[in-house]
Design a protein around this motif. Structure first.
Motif, PDB file in Angstrom:
ATOM      1  N   VAL A 200      71.538 107.625 -81.225  1.00 18.88           N
ATOM      2  CA  VAL A 200      71.395 108.956 -81.835  1.00 18.88           C
ATOM      3  C   VAL A 200      70.086 109.056 -82.607  1.00 18.88           C
ATOM      4  CG1 VAL A 200      72.412 110.626 -83.432  1.00 18.88           C
ATOM      5  CG2 VAL A 200      73.889 109.246 -81.967  1.00 18.88           C
ATOM      6  N   SER A 201      69.768 108.034 -83.395  1.00 19.77           N
ATOM      7  CA  SER A 201      68.547 108.086 -84.208  1.00 19.77           C
ATOM      8  C   SER A 201      67.297 108.126 -83.333  1.00 19.77           C
ATOM      9  CB  SER A 201      68.490 106.891 -85.174  1.00 19.77           C
ATOM     10  OG  SER A 201      68.344 105.670 -84.488  1.00 19.77           O
ATOM     11  N   GLU A 202      67.294 107.336 -82.253  1.00 20.26           N
ATOM     12  CA  GLU A 202      66.131 107.326 -81.358  1.00 20.26           C
ATOM     13  C   GLU A 202      65.970 108.667 -80.633  1.00 20.26           C
ATOM     14  OE1 GLU A 202      63.688 105.070 -80.469  1.00 20.26           O
ATOM     15  OE2 GLU A 202      64.263 103.811 -82.172  1.00 20.26           O
ATOM     16  N   GLN A 203      67.081 109.250 -80.206  1.00 22.70           N
ATOM     17  CA  GLN A 203      67.012 110.551 -79.526  1.00 22.70           C
ATOM     18  C   GLN A 203      66.433 111.636 -80.428  1.00 22.70           C
ATOM     19  OE1 GLN A 203      71.078 111.121 -78.290  1.00 22.70           O
ATOM     20  NE2 GLN A 203      70.780 110.086 -76.311  1.00 22.70           N
ATOM     21  N   ASN A 204      66.637 111.470 -81.729  1.00 22.57           N
ATOM     22  CA  ASN A 204      66.169 112.471 -82.689  1.00 22.57           C
ATOM     23  C   ASN A 204      64.889 112.054 -83.408  1.00 22.57           C
ATOM     24  OD1 ASN A 204      68.370 114.798 -83.082  1.00 22.57           O
ATOM     25  ND2 ASN A 204      69.445 112.875 -82.650  1.00 22.57           N
ATOM     26  N   GLY A 205      64.284 110.940 -82.992  1.00 25.95           N
ATOM     27  CA  GLY A 205      63.010 110.513 -83.558  1.00 25.95           C
ATOM     28  C   GLY A 205      63.077 110.109 -85.013  1.00 25.95           C
ATOM     29  N   LYS A 206      64.233 109.559 -85.447  1.00 21.74           N
ATOM     30  CA  LYS A 206      64.408 109.162 -86.839  1.00 21.74           C
ATOM     31  C   LYS A 206      64.174 107.666 -87.021  1.00 21.74           C
ATOM     32  CE  LYS A 206      65.557 112.881 -89.171  1.00 21.74           C
ATOM     33  NZ  LYS A 206      64.834 113.289 -90.383  1.00 21.74           N
ATOM     34  N   VAL A 207      63.511 107.307 -88.106  1.00 18.64           N
ATOM     35  CA  VAL A 207      63.351 105.898 -88.461  1.00 18.64           C
ATOM     36  C   VAL A 207      64.675 105.376 -88.997  1.00 18.64           C
ATOM     37  CG1 VAL A 207      62.201 104.256 -90.000  1.00 18.64           C
ATOM     38  CG2 VAL A 207      60.899 106.134 -88.962  1.00 18.64           C
ATOM     39  N   MET A 208      65.124 104.222 -88.491  1.00 16.58           N
ATOM     40  CA  MET A 208      66.351 103.603 -88.992  1.00 16.58           C
ATOM     41  C   MET A 208      66.110 102.116 -89.236  1.00 16.58           C
ATOM     42  SD  MET A 208      70.315 103.676 -87.648  1.00 16.58           S
ATOM     43  CE  MET A 208      70.122 102.746 -86.135  1.00 16.58           C
ATOM     44  N   ILE A 209      66.476 101.659 -90.435  1.00 16.19           N
ATOM     45  CA  ILE A 209      66.442 100.236 -90.774  1.00 16.19           C
ATOM     46  C   ILE A 209      67.865  99.725 -90.640  1.00 16.19           C
ATOM     47  CG2 ILE A 209      65.788  98.511 -92.490  1.00 16.19           C
ATOM     48  CD1 ILE A 209      63.465 100.287 -91.749  1.00 16.19           C
TER      49      ILE A 209
ATOM     50  N   THR B 289      63.510 102.006 -84.539  1.00 17.03           N
ATOM     51  CA  THR B 289      64.640 101.242 -85.071  1.00 17.03           C
ATOM     52  C   THR B 289      64.169  99.829 -85.381  1.00 17.03           C
ATOM     53  OG1 THR B 289      66.156 102.550 -83.712  1.00 17.03           O
ATOM     54  CG2 THR B 289      67.005 100.479 -84.624  1.00 17.03           C
ATOM     55  N   PHE B 290      64.486  99.351 -86.597  1.00 20.02           N
ATOM     56  CA  PHE B 290      63.986  98.058 -87.055  1.00 20.02           C
ATOM     57  C   PHE B 290      65.139  97.198 -87.571  1.00 20.02           C
ATOM     58  CE2 PHE B 290      60.478 100.938 -87.048  1.00 20.02           C
ATOM     59  CZ  PHE B 290      59.390 100.174 -86.648  1.00 20.02           C
TER      60      PHE B 290
ATOM     61  N   GLY C 101      60.702  96.365 -82.808  1.00 14.86           N
ATOM     62  CA  GLY C 101      61.593  96.467 -83.962  1.00 14.86           C
ATOM     63  C   GLY C 101      62.544  95.299 -84.122  1.00 14.86           C
ATOM     64  N   LYS C 102      62.618  94.415 -83.126  1.00 16.41           N
ATOM     65  CA  LYS C 102      63.522  93.254 -83.205  1.00 16.41           C
ATOM     66  C   LYS C 102      62.988  92.256 -84.233  1.00 16.41           C
ATOM     67  CE  LYS C 102      65.884  89.943 -80.149  1.00 16.41           C
ATOM     68  NZ  LYS C 102      65.999  89.456 -78.745  1.00 16.41           N
ATOM     69  N   GLN C 103      63.893  91.644 -84.970  1.00 14.43           N
ATOM     70  CA  GLN C 103      63.498  90.688 -86.006  1.00 14.43           C
ATOM     71  C   GLN C 103      63.017  89.386 -85.368  1.00 14.43           C
ATOM     72  OE1 GLN C 103      62.276  89.233 -89.251  1.00 14.43           O
ATOM     73  NE2 GLN C 103      63.238  91.259 -89.303  1.00 14.43           N
ATOM     74  N   VAL C 104      61.837  88.914 -85.816  1.00  9.82           N
ATOM     75  CA  VAL C 104      61.273  87.711 -85.211  1.00  9.82           C
ATOM     76  C   VAL C 104      60.991  86.597 -86.214  1.00  9.82           C
ATOM     77  CG1 VAL C 104      60.247  88.989 -83.279  1.00  9.82           C
ATOM     78  CG2 VAL C 104      58.905  88.633 -85.377  1.00  9.82           C
ATOM     79  N   ALA C 105      61.176  86.844 -87.503  1.00 10.11           N
ATOM     80  CA  ALA C 105      60.792  85.827 -88.491  1.00 10.11           C
ATOM     81  C   ALA C 105      61.954  85.302 -89.329  1.00 10.11           C
ATOM     82  CB  ALA C 105      59.711  86.387 -89.423  1.00 10.11           C
TER      83      ALA C 105
END
Length: 462
Positions: free
Chosen positions: A167-176, A193-194, A423-427
């Motif tokens: 939903v957030s991606e379809q609406n262009g919203k930043v989500m943590i 998305t992060f 946005g995938k966590q790598v650290a």
């Protein structure tokens, strides 16, 4: 005669004027603003809503009518859903508590400040998703379209986050996101998305390493897991890894979400006699599984389960908790600090680990779990991105998050910038905790893996 009379008249007039001038008092100097007898001109009179400038006021002190007004804080609405009921309510509650503590700290500091003096004061709005994906999709749509949330935070659990992210991606919203470790969710080419959590594919691989080190003779493992998105991701990554380091996987089987009777799985475990049990799912099923393993006296020395063991309330099952290991995104004993950040040549941001723990205990009269730490970190990372971007423009926030590489009390944070895994966590890295007993016989948690982070040696179940 006429000329003489005229001269006499002039002399008399002049004499009279001189006499009057000599008798009159000296005139009082007029004020610099206006003579007392002069009435102010109507056009110069102060308007009723204005404060008149005081006479003789110093030029350095601005008059009330011309002083620049202080900027009022602007509201910044953060929207999300929470599982106040349903299977995820325990971990979700802890996550919200951590987020609320962050919000308190921001408000005490006067808001999030930009360089031009603009101040944003975050507010949160959330709905109960009842741990159901269909409600998540409906409610995130509501948060975006009706509540006009500026930024989105995540619900708890990978399954629910997957629904929210669409939903957030379809609406262009930043989500943590916190509370979501599923690899598949973060491998769809998302733009805004992060992910804060260490991905699921790395959740239990460390437990397999610990098993090989602590029990060098171990050969067989049983992988029993909840059939949800997150737990399945963990299990599917663990199976090939366990085989690659020499273990035989004698059971690889999933159970339905909501399972309360683990007897069929326990019977299979006893029949195959593994050296270790790895798997689990979430709090409710993991706690029940551990309790039934203890009650049925299953003779397996090494048990590592997802999600449930790191929760402080896991100890409520008493001796059934003893020796159970759990992968954790964060534990109170972690050593992330400004000093360790300096040694790693990274910037440090936010409160120290001790400050977070002390504040959490003071507010909630309870110990924080990694879900609590993740909730706080969720807000902290967004705050840092706003400060780095010097803006709340979504595209600038994305750029700031893409560049972010720092250490917090929660650990190291860095996001993938590859197209597929953006946005995938790598650290961020996992630690492994275990329930042990102190000298007084009280159940406590210790970090037992990796070796460089451990606070105690790993013990085996009896």
């Amino acid at each position: 005669m006429f000329k003489i009379s005229r001269v006499v008249w002039i002399v008399l007039v002049l004499t009279t004027i001189l006499i009057l001038a000599a008798c009159a008092p000296a005139p009082t100097p007029a004020p610099t603003a206006a003579p007392p007898t002069a009435a102010p001109k109507p056009t110069e009179a102060p308007k009723p809503t204005e404060a008149p400038k005081p006479t003789g006021a110093a030029t350095a002190a601005p008059a009330p009518t011309t002083a620049p007004a202080a900027k009022e804080p602007k509201k910044l609405l953060l929207g999300f859903t929470a599982s106040q009921t349903g299977a995820q309510q325990v971990a979700s509650k802890k996550q919200i508590e951590g987020l609320q503590l962050w919000l308190d700290d921001v408000k005490k500091a006067g808001g999030i400040k930009l360089k031009d003096g603009t101040v944003y004061m975050p507010e949160i709005k959330f709905y109960d998703d009842e741990s159901k994906t269909d409600r998540v999709q409906t409610l995130y749509t509501k948060l975006i379209n009706e509540d006009k949330a500026d930024f989105l935070l995540s619900p708890y659990s990978s399954t629910l986050v997957k629904a929210a992210a669409v939903v957030s991606e379809q609406n262009g919203k930043v989500m943590i996101t916190a509370g979501a470790a599923d690899d598949a969710t973060m491998e769809q080419g998302f733009k805004k998305t992060f992910q804060l959590y260490t991905p699921a594919s790395r959740y239990l691989t460390g437990a397999a390493d610990a098993l090989k080190k602590v029990i060098p003779t171990a050969k067989k493992v049983a992988i029993v897991y909840e059939k949800d998105s997150f737990s399945t991701s963990v299990a599917k990554a663990l199976e090939p890894y366990a085989k690659s380091i020499g273990f035989e996987v004698v059971i690889f089987e999933g159970y339905d979400t909501g399972t309360t009777d683990f007897a069929p799985f326990i019977n299979k475990i006893v029949a195959t006699n593994p050296d270790a049990i790895l798997g689990g799912g979430h709090f409710a099923d993991g706690t029940t599984f551990a309790k039934q393993l203890y009650e049925k006296k299953v003779p397996v020395q090494f048990v590592a389960l997802l999600v449930a063991p790191p929760e402080p309330t896991f100890k409520d099952i008493g001796d059934a908790a003893l020796g159970i290991i759990g992968p954790s995104q964060w534990e109170p004993q972690v050593t992330y600090s400004p000093e360790s950040a300096k040694a790693a040549k990274l910037p440090y941001y936010g409160p120290t680990n001790k400050a977070f723990i002390d504040a959490y205990k003071a507010k909630y009269n309870a110990d924080p779990s990694y879900h609590s730490a993740g909730g706080y970190a969720q807000g902290l990372v967004l705050q840092k991105a706003i400060e780095d971007a010097d803006s709340v423009d979504p595209d600038k926030i994305v750029t700031a998050l893409d560049k972010m590489h720092l250490m917090t009390f929660y650990g190291v944070i860095k996001f993938s910038t590859e197209a597929k895994t953006h946005g995938k966590q790598v650290a961020h890295e996992m630690v492994y905790m275990q329930w042990q007993k102190d000298s007084a016989g009280k159940l406590i948690t210790q970090i037992v893996w990796p070796p460089e982070a451990k606070s105690a040696d790993l013990i085996l179940r009896k």
